[in-house]
Write a protein that holds these residues in place. Structure first.
Motif, PDB file in Angstrom:
ATOM      1  N   VAL A  95      41.278  83.636  27.994  1.00 43.35           N
ATOM      2  CA  VAL A  95      42.361  84.476  27.470  1.00 43.35           C
ATOM      3  C   VAL A  95      41.849  85.905  27.319  1.00 43.35           C
ATOM      4  O   VAL A  95      40.648  86.137  27.205  1.00 43.35           O
ATOM      5  CB  VAL A  95      42.882  83.974  26.094  1.00 43.35           C
ATOM      6  CG1 VAL A  95      43.660  82.678  26.242  1.00 43.35           C
ATOM      7  CG2 VAL A  95      41.745  83.787  25.096  1.00 43.35           C
ATOM      8  N   LYS A 162      33.043  88.109  28.551  1.00 40.05           N
ATOM      9  CA  LYS A 162      32.699  87.812  29.946  1.00 40.05           C
ATOM     10  C   LYS A 162      31.268  88.257  30.269  1.00 40.05           C
ATOM     11  O   LYS A 162      30.593  87.636  31.093  1.00 40.05           O
ATOM     12  CB  LYS A 162      33.715  88.471  30.886  1.00 40.05           C
ATOM     13  CG  LYS A 162      35.101  87.825  30.809  1.00 40.05           C
ATOM     14  CD  LYS A 162      35.061  86.350  31.186  1.00 40.05           C
ATOM     15  CE  LYS A 162      36.433  85.689  31.194  1.00 40.05           C
ATOM     16  NZ  LYS A 162      36.403  84.292  31.607  1.00 40.05           N
ATOM     17  N   GLY A 190      40.634  92.112  39.309  1.00 42.41           N
ATOM     18  CA  GLY A 190      41.984  91.707  38.920  1.00 42.41           C
ATOM     19  C   GLY A 190      42.539  90.623  39.848  1.00 42.41           C
ATOM     20  O   GLY A 190      42.270  90.634  41.046  1.00 42.41           O
TER      21      GLY A 190
END
Ligand SMILES: NC(=O)c1ccc[n+]([C@@H]2O[C@H](COP(=O)([O-])OP(=O)(O)OC[C@H]3O[C@@H](n4cnc5c(N)ncnc54)[C@H](OP(=O)(O)O)[C@@H]3O)[C@@H](O)[C@H]2O)c1
Length: 269
Positions: A95, A162, A190
């Motif tokens: 998320v 991350k 992305g």
């Protein structure tokens, strides 16, 4: 070590109800003839996907589970390893939060860290120990992000989570370099999924943006790197170039450029 052979094997995919995880499960079933084990909170979506995968000859299983809950993670591990052998595990659930760090609620921060960090460490350690015990060439894929390669103003906690995953994945791979298993860390830029949309970044970062990859090619490149047992993989030529530039340029400059890009899509206060 030989390439990972997923044909007719059970493969865990977390975050399989949407986006990259859903597409990874599809391609595992269709192109690798694997039997995906689908994990996410939204059971109805997993059931619909399981039906679709049966249509291409797979024998999918599903486990509805919340990665923020340690008891759910233990259940996922037990259910995927106790009845039949598991060949590989893909820890993809994640998320984000887009906005000023000071405006992210404590609840959202806790949920993000539990999903993106604690669940990844918990399950990665369990599965690597399991693959080592079995000694038959298991593979673990951690879905990280290019957001791990430099600080991410306005996705500050996400970027840091991350960075943790990319660091952890490489360290784990090295600790097990002599064992019959592999740990691959995948770092996409992305991807056109719900994550970008629901974070409120879709107006700029949509499928027409040069840095945003379609989910199908992204999943294919992830599985190719996984099967090759690469340690770290950044998909796409433009992403690779960007990753290299951010390594060479001063970190302060790269951070400023990220912030400048993101300010264009920040919700107006
Ligand atoms: N989209 C991007 O631009 C991008 C770029 C780089 C890396 N990534 C990474 O790619 C991975 C997949 O993201 P995506 O873009 O495919 O996002 P997505 O479409 O929003 O999918 C996220 C998946 O994670 C699952 N998930 C979230 N919280 C969970 C929880 N607490 N317990 C269990 N499952 C949970 C969701 O399932 P439920 O809601 O049903 O539980 C969903 O299946 C993430 O790790 C993300 O950080 C994405």
């Amino acid at each position: 070590m030989q390439k990972l052979d997923l044909s007719n094997k059970r493969v865990l995919v977390t975050g399989a109800s949407s986006g990259l995880g859903l597409e990874l499960a599809r391609q595992l079933a269709r192109d690798h003839k694997a039997h995906p084990i689908l994990v996410a909170r939204r059971r109805d979506r997993l059931e619909a996907l399981a039906k679709e995968l049966e249509g291409v000859g797979a024998k999918p299983e599903l486990v509805a589970a919340d990665m923020t809950r340690p008891d759910d993670r233990a259940r996922v591990f037990n259910e995927t390893t106790e009845q039949a052998p598991l060949a590989a595990a893909i820890l993809n659930a994640g998320v984000t939060y887009f906005g000023h760090a000071l405006e992210q609620s404590a609840e959202s921060v806790d949920g993000l860290i539990a999903t993106n960090v604690s669940a990844v460490v918990d399950l990665a350690v369990r599965y690597v120990a399991y693959f080592k015990r079995r000694g038959d060439g298991g593979g673990l894929l951690l879905v990280s992000s290019m957001a791990s390669l430099q600080p991410m103003p306005y996705q500050a906690v996400y970027g840091a989570s991350k960075a943790f995953v990319t660091s952890f994945g490489q360290a784990l791979a090295e600790e097990h370099a002599d064992d019959p298993l592999s740990v691959t860390t995948f770092c996409p830029g992305g991807i056109a999924t719900d994550m970008i949309e629901s974070a409120g970044m879709g107006e700029k970062y949509n499928k027409n943006h040069p840095m945003v990859m379609g989910v199908e090619p992204c999943a294919k490149l992830a599985l190719d790197a996984f099967v090759r047992r690469d340690r770290v993989y950044v998909p796409g030529a433009l992403n690779k170039l960007t990753a290299l530039s951010s390594k060479l340029a001063p970190m302060s400059l790269v951070t400023k450029l990220v912030a400048r890009d993101y300010r264009e899509v920040l919700p107006k206060r």
